[in-house]
Design an enzyme around this catalytic site. Structure first.
Site, PDB file in Angstrom:
ATOM      1  N   SER A 136      -5.740 -10.293   3.519  1.00 62.57           N
ATOM      2  CA  SER A 136      -4.228 -10.649   3.618  1.00 62.57           C
ATOM      3  C   SER A 136      -3.479 -10.952   4.826  1.00 62.57           C
ATOM      4  O   SER A 136      -2.722 -11.800   5.048  1.00 62.57           O
ATOM      5  CB  SER A 136      -3.511  -9.423   2.940  1.00 62.57           C
ATOM      6  OG  SER A 136      -3.632  -8.350   3.542  1.00 62.57           O
ATOM      7  N   ASP A 284      -5.916   3.091   3.323  1.00 59.99           N
ATOM      8  CA  ASP A 284      -6.103   1.850   2.467  1.00 59.99           C
ATOM      9  C   ASP A 284      -7.427   1.954   1.874  1.00 59.99           C
ATOM     10  O   ASP A 284      -8.598   1.829   2.509  1.00 59.99           O
ATOM     11  CB  ASP A 284      -5.960   0.337   3.231  1.00 59.99           C
ATOM     12  CG  ASP A 284      -6.199  -0.711   2.597  1.00 59.99           C
ATOM     13  OD1 ASP A 284      -6.307  -0.585   1.114  1.00 59.99           O
ATOM     14  OD2 ASP A 284      -6.028  -1.778   3.024  1.00 59.99           O
ATOM     15  N   ASN A 289     -13.303  -2.262   2.285  1.00 62.83           N
ATOM     16  CA  ASN A 289     -13.298  -1.616   3.705  1.00 62.83           C
ATOM     17  C   ASN A 289     -14.500  -0.518   3.712  1.00 62.83           C
ATOM     18  O   ASN A 289     -14.533   0.102   4.718  1.00 62.83           O
ATOM     19  CB  ASN A 289     -11.894  -0.771   3.743  1.00 62.83           C
ATOM     20  CG  ASN A 289     -10.739  -1.702   3.863  1.00 62.83           C
ATOM     21  OD1 ASN A 289     -10.608  -2.719   4.300  1.00 62.83           O
ATOM     22  ND2 ASN A 289      -9.716  -0.944   3.558  1.00 62.83           N
ATOM     23  N   ASP A 303     -11.455  -1.406   9.053  1.00 62.33           N
ATOM     24  CA  ASP A 303     -10.065  -1.742   8.700  1.00 62.33           C
ATOM     25  C   ASP A 303      -9.297  -0.444   8.862  1.00 62.33           C
ATOM     26  O   ASP A 303      -9.144   0.267   7.743  1.00 62.33           O
ATOM     27  CB  ASP A 303     -10.061  -2.254   7.354  1.00 62.33           C
ATOM     28  CG  ASP A 303      -8.380  -3.158   7.107  1.00 62.33           C
ATOM     29  OD1 ASP A 303      -7.781  -2.888   8.449  1.00 62.33           O
ATOM     30  OD2 ASP A 303      -8.249  -3.774   6.520  1.00 62.33           O
TER      31      ASP A 303
END
Length: 436
Positions: A136, A284, A289, A303
């Site tokens: 994103s 997240d 990830n 991440d």
């Protein structure tokens, strides 16, 4: 990852225009679908007209093209809201997880020249122009330094940081005007926190510091690998780090049961350590990830833009939940759920019996002495059976505090991965270590 290369709208007016195109396209779809259904003698509701397959494609495609906060917020909502959103909207938002486009070469060149100077290619023995991943906020490229060190270079899409506040407001407006969310539901605290988190995620210097902190915390843990940043190549919009070869975590699903159990025990154990030991969490839970090295059995963590401290009141709230659950203290568990903000007094007043049955199911899980089988869907099915009556009562909808919501997002995401891996774990024993 999609193979499409499309320029990211970077200016305020171009991004606002993209939202205008989205709204106009959705409105046109509503009119066309409404006319079709009326001609067939139907009386459709506005949500029926909004949540058509054609409009789902429009929303996903446009938010994917915008990337940045527009796409990230959609991903966050789909993970945070769970069963509380209409299934059609959840499907639209979930599609955003894998729908990012990549920058065309000319736009990529401009971003890197701005960060590293016009002769930036001389810094590398090799730089792969084709990204190995796109998400994103940025896309990732593989590169090799003259000394042989292999790096992953995360390049932020242009205009993302500047557009966060307006993008979040525009997505929130789309959700509100759709009629899918109650008009009285106060989204302001969540939107404020979402903006703050997204601004943090867009600061790659901050992420590099968080990555280094995680690498230090887990330096002696044989279950995990964490890349180290290359600070001489890192700035606010470009992040350089070790490239660690590993496979998608989904491939772990093909491994033997004991391998899956060890991996998921490590990940669930990490979540518990983040809450109770570190007071610091990567919030997240996107499956992208996590990577898995089959040869070593190690999990690569990626991440760290969403890494943040765990507030003391949140840690205390989860400690109260653990204690009440392990001691089958139902009144105490209800109080803890209200104090941490998962549920409200109003919800208990309006849906007491349904919530009682959900709590009984949770207590039954914690009371089990044997390993919990995440492939046994009866647990989630029992809870989901109670959700529709609560979710349909829009007057009782409640949003937990953002500091709780982001921590719970990580916990829920880890449980979802355990379900996908069909893991069998000694959940009670793992949680009992933190009973105070």
């Amino acid at each position: 990852m999609t193979s499409d290369a499309r320029k990211v709208p970077s200016g305020r007016l171009s991004r606002l225009g993209a939202f205008g195109q989205l709204a106009a396209g959705v409105a046109g779809g509503v009119v066309a679908e409404g006319a079709r259904r009326l001609a067939q003698g139907e009386r459709p509701t506005m949500s029926d007209l909004l949540l058509t397959p054609a409009n789902a494609v429009r929303v996903t495609e446009q938010l994917s093209r915008l990337r940045g906060a527009a796409m990230k917020l959609g991903q966050m909502i789909s993970l945070d809201a769970g069963d509380m959103l209409p299934a059609e909207l959840t499907q639209i938002l979930a599609r955003l997880r894998d729908a990012a486009h990549i920058m065309p070469p000319t736009q990529l060149e401009k971003v890197l020249a701005t960060s590293w100077g016009p002769g930036w290619r001389r810094r590398f023995r090799r730089f792969d122009a084709r990204p190995v991943a796109a998400a994103s906020i940025g896309q990732v490229h593989r590169a090799e330094l003259p000394d042989g060190r292999v790096l992953a270079i995360k390049v932020q899409y242009p205009g993302v940081a500047r557009s966060i506040d307006s993008d979040v407001d525009n997505v929130a407006t789309l959700l509100k005007v759709s009629g899918l969310l109650p008009s009285g539901l106060d989204l302001a605290p969540l939107l404020t926190e979402a903006k703050r988190q997204l601004h943090e995620e867009a600061d790659y210097l901050r992420e590099a510091a968080q990555m280094s902190r995680y690498a230090d915390l887990l330096a002696d843990d044989p279950a995990f690998l964490v890349p180290r940043p290359a600070m001489d190549l890192t700035g606010r919009h470009v992040l350089a780090m070790d490239f660690i070869a590993a496979r998608s975590i989904d491939t772990l699903g093909e491994a033997d049961q004991d391998v899956r159990n060890r991996a998921m025990a490590a990940l669930l154990g990490l979540v518990l350590r983040e809450v109770f030991d570190f007071g610091f969490m990567q919030t997240d839970p996107n499956f992208a990830n996590y990577r898995w090295q089959e040869a070593t059995g190690k999990i690569v963590l990626l991440d760290f833009g969403a890494a943040r401290p765990v507030a003391e009141r949140v840690r205390e709230g989860y400690a109260a939940l653990v204690h009440s659950g392990l001691h089958t203290d139902k009144p105490g568990l209800c109080r803890a759920l209200i104090e941490i903000g998962f549920l409200s007094e109003n919800q208990f007043a309006r849906h007491g019996p349904a919530l009682d049955r959900i709590i009984d199911t949770i207590l039954g899980l914690l009371d089990r002495a044997d390993d919990f089988d995440f492939a046994d869907r009866r647990f989630t099915e029992q809870i989901r059976a109670e959700v529709p009556s609560i979710a349909s009562d829009r007057a009782s909808w409640h949003i937990p505090p953002a500091e709780t919501l982001f921590v719970q997002r990580k916990i829920s995401g880890t449980i979802a991965l355990a379900v996908r891996m069909k893991a069998r774990l000694p959940v009670k024993d793992m949680v009992a270590r933190y009973d105070t």
